[in-house]
Motif scaffolding. Sequence first.
Motif, short mmCIF file in Angstrom:
data_model
loop_
_atom_site.label_atom_id
_atom_site.label_comp_id
_atom_site.label_asym_id
_atom_site.label_seq_id
_atom_site.Cartn_x
_atom_site.Cartn_y
_atom_site.Cartn_z
N ASP A 62 -11.16 -2.70 1.94
CA ASP A 62 -10.32 -1.61 1.47
C ASP A 62 -9.70 -0.94 2.68
O ASP A 62 -10.22 -1.02 3.79
N VAL B 80 -7.48 -3.54 -1.64
CA VAL B 80 -6.46 -4.48 -1.19
C VAL B 80 -6.64 -5.78 -1.97
O VAL B 80 -7.76 -6.14 -2.35
N ARG B 81 -5.55 -6.47 -2.18
CA ARG B 81 -5.57 -7.73 -2.94
C ARG B 81 -6.56 -8.73 -2.35
O ARG B 81 -6.70 -8.86 -1.14
N LEU C 239 0.86 -1.18 0.00
CA LEU C 239 0.00 0.00 0.00
C LEU C 239 0.90 1.23 0.00
O LEU C 239 2.12 1.12 0.18
#
Length: 184
Positions: free
Chosen positions: A156, A166-167, A45
Motif C-alpha cells: 500500500d 495498490v493494484r 493514485l
Amino acid sequence: MRRSALLALPLLLLVSACDDYTASSLYQATTPECKTWTEGSRFELPRGISIYATPPVTLKEGGTELALIFTLPVGTQASFTRLSFLLEEPKQPPFAQAKILTIYQRGMNQKAEIVDVIEQLPIMFSAVGNSKETQWRLRLQLPRQLPQRFDLSMPDMLVGGKRYPVRTFTYRYFPERQAYGMCS
C-alpha cells in the motif's frame, strides 16, 4: 476576517477534491483464466501519482525481470507501507519476494541519460523540483522457478497522510509465446 476566509476556500476545495478518489480495479485479472496478454498496466493514485507495471522479460541467460514505473507530479510524495514486492499464486500465501536490481530517478523534462541511481529502496518517493513530473523506475528480478500463474502484490502507498491500496498485477506463462506475460 472575510479576506482570510476567501483565501482559505480554494485550499478547502482542493483538500476535499482529494477525498473524491476512487481506486480502479485492485486486481488486474478480469477473468479466472487470465488468458488475455496485456502489454502493461497503469494504476492511478490520488494527486496525479501513477504506477505502471511492465510485462516481464525473459533473459537469455535465464531468469525473468520486470519494471515498475512510479510517476509523481511536482510537489507530491508517496511512501511505502512495506519495502517488499511479494509474489504469490492466486489466493495463496506469498512464495517469494521480487529482488530489486536497480532503482533510478529522473525528472521527466531532463535527458533520459541523466539519472540518479539509488542503491536501496527509499522509504519515500518525492518529485524533483525542477521538473513537472518525476519518474522512479524499479527493475525487479523474479525467482528462477515460477508457477504457471502468479501475482505481484504491491505494498500500500501513503499519499498525503492517507493509506491507499495498490493494484495486484497478474502474470502467467503463455505457451504459444514461450514466455511469461501480464494477463487480464
